[in-house]
Design a protein around this motif. Structure first.
Motif, PDB file in Angstrom:
ATOM      1  N   GLY A   1       0.804  -1.224   0.000  1.00 41.06           N
ATOM      2  CA  GLY A   1       0.000   0.000   0.000  1.00 41.06           C
ATOM      3  C   GLY A   1       0.828   1.259   0.000  1.00 41.06           C
ATOM      4  N   LYS A   2       2.134   1.081   0.061  1.00 43.84           N
ATOM      5  CA  LYS A   2       2.956   2.271   0.291  1.00 43.84           C
ATOM      6  C   LYS A   2       3.333   2.996  -0.979  1.00 43.84           C
ATOM      7  N   ASN A   3       3.316   2.287  -2.094  1.00 45.12           N
ATOM      8  CA  ASN A   3       3.819   2.936  -3.292  1.00 45.12           C
ATOM      9  C   ASN A   3       2.727   3.659  -4.069  1.00 45.12           C
ATOM     10  N   LYS A   4       2.337   4.841  -3.542  1.00 41.83           N
ATOM     11  CA  LYS A   4       1.247   5.583  -4.163  1.00 41.83           C
ATOM     12  C   LYS A   4       1.675   6.239  -5.474  1.00 41.83           C
ATOM     13  N   ASP A   5       2.957   6.118  -5.787  1.00 36.53           N
ATOM     14  CA  ASP A   5       3.488   6.688  -7.024  1.00 36.53           C
ATOM     15  C   ASP A   5       3.364   5.723  -8.189  1.00 36.53           C
ATOM     16  N   ASP A   6       2.989   4.510  -7.856  1.00 27.91           N
ATOM     17  CA  ASP A   6       2.978   3.456  -8.866  1.00 27.91           C
ATOM     18  C   ASP A   6       1.665   3.475  -9.635  1.00 27.91           C
ATOM     19  N   LEU A   7       1.743   3.605 -10.945  1.00 25.85           N
ATOM     20  CA  LEU A   7       0.551   3.658 -11.792  1.00 25.85           C
ATOM     21  C   LEU A   7      -0.293   2.403 -11.616  1.00 25.85           C
ATOM     22  N   MET A   8       0.394   1.251 -11.548  1.00 22.96           N
ATOM     23  CA  MET A   8      -0.323  -0.025 -11.435  1.00 22.96           C
ATOM     24  C   MET A   8      -1.170  -0.071 -10.165  1.00 22.96           C
ATOM     25  N   TYR A   9      -0.670   0.515  -9.113  1.00 18.18           N
ATOM     26  CA  TYR A   9      -1.412   0.556  -7.849  1.00 18.18           C
ATOM     27  C   TYR A   9      -2.781   1.211  -8.059  1.00 18.18           C
ATOM     28  N   HIS A  10      -2.775   2.308  -8.811  1.00 21.46           N
ATOM     29  CA  HIS A  10      -4.023   3.027  -9.050  1.00 21.46           C
ATOM     30  C   HIS A  10      -4.909   2.332 -10.074  1.00 21.46           C
ATOM     31  N   LEU A  11      -4.267   1.689 -11.046  1.00 19.68           N
ATOM     32  CA  LEU A  11      -5.047   0.991 -12.060  1.00 19.68           C
ATOM     33  C   LEU A  11      -5.785  -0.205 -11.478  1.00 19.68           C
ATOM     34  N   THR A  12      -5.377  -0.633 -10.286  1.00 17.31           N
ATOM     35  CA  THR A  12      -6.013  -1.801  -9.673  1.00 17.31           C
ATOM     36  C   THR A  12      -6.881  -1.437  -8.480  1.00 17.31           C
ATOM     37  N   ALA A  13      -7.320  -0.198  -8.424  1.00 13.78           N
ATOM     38  CA  ALA A  13      -8.182   0.243  -7.325  1.00 13.78           C
ATOM     39  C   ALA A  13      -9.452  -0.594  -7.239  1.00 13.78           C
ATOM     40  N   HIS A  14      -9.902  -1.098  -8.388  1.00 12.33           N
ATOM     41  CA  HIS A  14     -11.140  -1.877  -8.416  1.00 12.33           C
ATOM     42  C   HIS A  14     -10.966  -3.238  -7.747  1.00 12.33           C
ATOM     43  N   LEU A  15      -9.724  -3.550  -7.330  1.00 12.34           N
ATOM     44  CA  LEU A  15      -9.452  -4.817  -6.650  1.00 12.34           C
ATOM     45  C   LEU A  15      -8.998  -4.607  -5.211  1.00 12.34           C
ATOM     46  N   ARG A  16      -8.977  -3.368  -4.776  1.00  7.77           N
ATOM     47  CA  ARG A  16      -8.330  -3.066  -3.500  1.00  7.77           C
ATOM     48  C   ARG A  16      -8.891  -3.856  -2.327  1.00  7.77           C
TER      49      ARG A  16
ATOM     50  N   SER B   1       3.599  11.330 -15.497  1.00  8.55           N
ATOM     51  CA  SER B   1       2.620  12.142 -16.230  1.00  8.55           C
ATOM     52  C   SER B   1       1.394  11.292 -16.568  1.00  8.55           C
ATOM     53  N   LYS B   2       1.635  10.029 -16.882  1.00  5.51           N
ATOM     54  CA  LYS B   2       0.510   9.116 -17.139  1.00  5.51           C
ATOM     55  C   LYS B   2      -0.358   9.023 -15.885  1.00  5.51           C
ATOM     56  N   LEU B   3       0.347   8.906 -14.749  1.00 10.30           N
ATOM     57  CA  LEU B   3      -0.359   8.762 -13.481  1.00 10.30           C
ATOM     58  C   LEU B   3      -1.185  10.000 -13.177  1.00 10.30           C
ATOM     59  N   ARG B   4      -0.591  11.156 -13.385  1.00 13.37           N
ATOM     60  CA  ARG B   4      -1.292  12.419 -13.119  1.00 13.37           C
ATOM     61  C   ARG B   4      -2.558  12.499 -13.969  1.00 13.37           C
ATOM     62  N   ASP B   5      -2.402  12.202 -15.262  1.00 15.49           N
ATOM     63  CA  ASP B   5      -3.556  12.260 -16.167  1.00 15.49           C
ATOM     64  C   ASP B   5      -4.631  11.280 -15.725  1.00 15.49           C
ATOM     65  N   TYR B   6      -4.183  10.076 -15.365  1.00 15.53           N
ATOM     66  CA  TYR B   6      -5.137   9.037 -14.966  1.00 15.53           C
ATOM     67  C   TYR B   6      -5.901   9.447 -13.712  1.00 15.53           C
ATOM     68  N   LEU B   7      -5.170   9.969 -12.741  1.00  8.60           N
ATOM     69  CA  LEU B   7      -5.819  10.376 -11.491  1.00  8.60           C
ATOM     70  C   LEU B   7      -6.787  11.529 -11.719  1.00  8.60           C
ATOM     71  N   ALA B   8      -6.411  12.432 -12.615  1.00  9.97           N
ATOM     72  CA  ALA B   8      -7.287  13.567 -12.916  1.00  9.97           C
ATOM     73  C   ALA B   8      -8.574  13.080 -13.573  1.00  9.97           C
ATOM     74  N   LEU B   9      -8.419  12.179 -14.515  1.00  7.75           N
ATOM     75  CA  LEU B   9      -9.568  11.638 -15.226  1.00  7.75           C
ATOM     76  C   LEU B   9     -10.482  10.862 -14.270  1.00  7.75           C
ATOM     77  N   THR B  10      -9.869  10.047 -13.430  1.00  7.08           N
ATOM     78  CA  THR B  10     -10.636   9.271 -12.452  1.00  7.08           C
ATOM     79  C   THR B  10     -11.401  10.197 -11.516  1.00  7.08           C
ATOM     80  N   ASP B  11     -10.710  11.214 -11.066  1.00  3.08           N
ATOM     81  CA  ASP B  11     -11.324  12.160 -10.148  1.00  3.08           C
ATOM     82  C   ASP B  11     -12.524  12.837 -10.797  1.00  3.08           C
ATOM     83  N   ASP B  12     -12.347  13.246 -12.028  1.00  2.00           N
ATOM     84  CA  ASP B  12     -13.418  13.906 -12.774  1.00  2.00           C
ATOM     85  C   ASP B  12     -14.645  12.991 -12.864  1.00  2.00           C
ATOM     86  N   VAL B  13     -14.405  11.767 -13.324  1.00  2.00           N
ATOM     87  CA  VAL B  13     -15.523  10.837 -13.516  1.00  2.00           C
ATOM     88  C   VAL B  13     -16.183  10.477 -12.187  1.00  2.00           C
ATOM     89  N   LEU B  14     -15.368  10.168 -11.187  1.00  2.00           N
ATOM     90  CA  LEU B  14     -15.960   9.725  -9.920  1.00  2.00           C
ATOM     91  C   LEU B  14     -16.697  10.844  -9.191  1.00  2.00           C
TER      92      LEU B  14
END
Lengths: 328, 437
Positions: free
Chosen positions: A21-36, B32-45
């Motif tokens: 849970g610590k790596n909030k910088d990781d894109l994959m971590y966020h892409l898998t929120a639907h499995l958290r 930058s991918k992450l920033r865009d993704y989080l922004a988009l997610t935030d908008d939709v949610l």
């Protein structure tokens, strides 16, 4: 093969799980929120089986679970603001039960949510959008059982649908007509075990089919001619355990296979040797090892996929068999 | 507990040792991918959180107009997000709510049909990259189930025309996906859904032909054999195909597959299903002979051995009175020995099979044979010339022995018959399934 793959690297896996849970910088971590929610359940259960339940903060975990409560539907989503679904609802219940925090739950509402998902055919949907699957049947049966509300279920209708999912090979699929798959076999066997209806299973045929999931490399696959995968160490093994045929596979070879799928540097277990680990395979690898009697691990209940002592304490233990725990 | 394909975390990705610099570079690139993704997610949610749970009927027309969260803009935001992350189930839900509550009420049937066709394209693109994601398949099914009837039909029109066209297309789409991956169980499930839902149903015999094609292109396709077992069961139960004749055709198909690739388990599992409870002695003996010849060509074939044991045991169970039980029992014992050699990992099961059934049968058979032999030999002794001349034949102890032997033989025969009856009585869970063996 390094010498490390001859034993389960518990401390490494514990820190692997802690770091998830610590790596909030990781894109994959966020892409898998639907499995958290599921991921937290996998992590917690793996820690319990390895004897390190305290490695994750209990209060933080319970707060997270409750932040996923969907007040409108009476179920849990995978993540705050995600829609309620039966998958995350079961994981939430399992986490709360394991953490002895069930009083946080509005049991009546959750039971209502779960029961509302049963279809006229007897199968359960995942949510109001209606995807049906025998996985959801198992989830409903498991959840209602954990909450002590199984008597509110229409058992006959539920069992009747599962029976119609039985195939020519003795196995079960996701819905009527679907092909047998070890994961679906697990959910159907487990649901039938909880409902005391193992009589509808052709045990000799199904245990043969399950035994044949073992490949020459010791790993198990989920269907004929597919690749081995560590998660089947649980799906296949727990099914055999419920049918009391765990001895039908070569346990030494399976143990070696699971151990060789560990990441000896960062910890965690992968789907097969050499691949990147993830918490899903870490959990099921450890669970499989527990059923195989690997020394130093805590007993897991194959029906509920939760610590056996807890399930026994709740009076829910069924007649399954695992291999004797080896010493040292 | 989540899905029967491993979650799309990092499944199947090889572990690679990366240097600190490489990892750092990767992390920066992702930022930058992450920033865009989080922004988009935030908008939709945000839109979801506040608005999507309200049923359109709860709001007055004016309130609905004020809220633009069932809007095209919202729809487009979900399109973007789902293209990046098609596993975000909440957003699929939201998309459906937008369509139902916001977009469809403002659209003509034609426009609705076009919107759904767009979503079919969207899901098709997603499936090409993620063919095993449950949420995508579910959404596709939802689209098909929401195709409207054609309005204002002229004489040559058909109100279900759009549905027919789109469902027919689905069959074509799923065939393409099954060509790409013939074992994709999502695609097979979807295929069954399409066959059930098509306004103009496809003939089951035509589906049978489809399974034949799939099997002939690859005998290892267990999914196709499974589908075949379902189609045939349906045709048999409806009386559309003669079961006995059909099974003979299945044997032909299976023999071909067996000889082509004796290592493929699909064929052997399917064969066992066709044999079923083993009611026909002729068929059992014929199939045993065929498999026996194959075993001669492939002396290490564990599938041949496993099947021979099973079928010989069926003979012992069901036809004990008309077969040579001792030979069959010996065969099974020998085959089980061989199986423990060629397939040592599963030896516990082979031991177990050896202990049950054939152990009992062996004991029973032994008693039957030996008691018969002893009976005959004592009988001859009792009635020998010597004993008759000496009047010893009246001796009670001789007759006691003879009576005991006769009872033993009768008892053994009774046990064997009862055993066979009990085994057949437990059969009948379902056509073609076996139990108690």
């Amino acid at each position: 093969m390094s010498h490390e793959s001859n034993s389960l690297l518990i401390p490494l896996h514990v820190s692997y799980i802690q770091n998830l849970g610590k790596n909030k910088d990781d894109l994959m971590y966020h892409l898998t929120a639907h499995l958290r929610m599921n991921a937290i359940y996998w992590g917690l259960t793996a820690l319990c089986i390895m004897g390190h339940r305290e490695a994750l903060d209990r209060d933080e975990m319970i707060d997270y679970v409750m932040s996923c409560w969907d007040e409108e539907t009476g179920g849990f989503g995978a993540h705050p603001d995600h829609d309620a679904h039966i998958l995350s609802t079961l994981s939430a219940i399992q986490i709360l039960v394991t953490q002895d925090a069930i009083e946080r739950l509005d049991i009546n509402r959750v039971v209502k949510f779960i029961l509302s998902l049963q279809q006229p055919s007897g199968v359960f949907a995942g949510d109001s959008f209606g995807e049906i699957d025998t996985r959801f049947t198992y989830i409903a049966v498991n959840a209602l059982s954990l909450l002590g509300r199984l008597k509110e279920l229409n058992v006959e209708k539920t069992v009747n649908y599962i029976v119609q999912c039985r195939n020519f090979d003795g196995g079960f699929g996701s819905r009527i007509g679907a092909e047998s798959h070890a994961g679906q076999v697990f959910v159907c066997c487990a649901a039938l075990t909880i409902l005391d209806r193992l009589d509808v299973i052709d045990t000799s045929m199904l245990s043969w089919w399950l035994a044949e999931r073992q490949l020459p490399n010791g790993g198990l696959n989920g269907r004929p001619e597919k690749l081995e995968d560590v998660c089947y160490s649980f799906w296949v093994l727990s099914s055999l355990s419920m049918l009391k045929k765990v001895h039908y596979i070569d346990s030494d070879k399976l143990i070696s296979f699971i151990l060789s799928a560990q990441d000896p540097e960062g910890g965690g277990i992968a789907d097969r040797p050499g691949d990147m680990p993830d918490v899903f395979h870490t959990h099921f690898g450890v669970a499989g090892l527990s059923l195989l009697g690997y020394p130093g691990l805590v007993d897991i209940d194959p029906v509920y996929c939760m610590p056996a002592a807890l399930i026994e304490k709740m009076g829910l233990r069924k007649g399954w068999q695992a291999l004797e725990r080896r010493t040292g | 507990m989540v899905g029967m394909n491993c979650p799309n975390l990092v499944h199947g990705v090889r572990r690679a040792r990366q240097s600190k610099e490489a990892l750092e570079a990767k992390r920066r690139k992702e930022q930058s991918k992450l920033r865009d993704y989080l922004a988009l997610t935030d908008d939709v949610l945000t839109r979801v959180r506040i608005y999507s749970r309200y049923n359109a009927f709860d709001l007055t027309r004016r309130e609905q107009k004020k809220r633009n969260e069932w809007s095209r803009e919202a729809l487009n935001a979900t399109t973007q997000l789902l293209q990046v992350n098609p596993e975000f189930y909440t957003v699929w839900n939201y998309r459906r709510r937008i369509l139902i509550n916001g977009v469809f009420p403002e659209s003509t049937p034609e426009q609705i049909k076009d919107l759904l066709t767009d979503d079919l394209s969207l899901t098709m693109e997603a499936l090409k990259i993620h063919p095993k994601v449950y949420w995508i398949w579910t959404h596709r099914g939802w689209c098909l189930n929401n195709v409207p009837s054609r309005p204002g039909i002229s004489d040559d029109g058909d109100p279900r025309g759009w549905e027919k066209e789109l469902w027919n297309q689905e069959l074509f789409v799923v065939e393409k996906l099954l060509d790409a991956d013939p074992r994709n169980f999502h695609a097979w499930s979807y295929r069954r859904l399409v066959l059930e839902s098509m306004p103009v149903p496809k003939l089951e015999t035509s589906e049978l032909a489809y399974t034949t094609r799939k099997i002939e292109s690859n005998f290892s396709n267990f999914s196709a054999w499974h589908q075949r077992s379902k189609v045939l069961s349906s045709l048999w139960s409806q009386g559309k195909l003669d079961e006995t004749k059909s099974k003979e055709e299945e044997f032909d198909l299976v023999h071909n597959a067996m000889y082509t690739d004796p290592k493929d388990q699909s064929v052997w599992i399917y064969h066992r299903w066709i044999i079923g409870s083993g009611d026909s002695r002729d068929i059992l003996e014929r199939e045993i002979a065929i498999i026996q010849s194959l075993l001669e060509e492939e002396p290490d074939s564990k599938w041949c051995m496993e099947s021979l044991v099973h079928y010989k045991r069926l003979l012992l169970r069901n036809h004990a009175s008309s077969v040579v039980t001792s030979t069959l029992t010996q065969d099974c014992i020998q085959l089980l020995d061989q199986l423990r050699e060629v397939d040592p990992g599963r030896r516990a099961r082979y031991y177990e099979i050896g202990d049950s059934g054939s152990g009992l049968t062996l004991t029973v058979t032994l008693i039957q044979h030996t008691s018969y032999i002893w009976f005959m030999s004592y009988f001859k002794r009792v009635l020998s010339i010597d004993n008759i001349l000496n009047d010893k034949w009246r001796d009670k102890h001789w007759w006691a022995i003879l009576l005991t032997l006769a009872i033993a033989r009768l008892a053994a025969a009774a046990v064997q018959t009862t055993n066979a009856a009990a085994a057949t009585a437990t059969v009948g869970l379902r056509d073609g399934s076996l139990s108690g063996l």
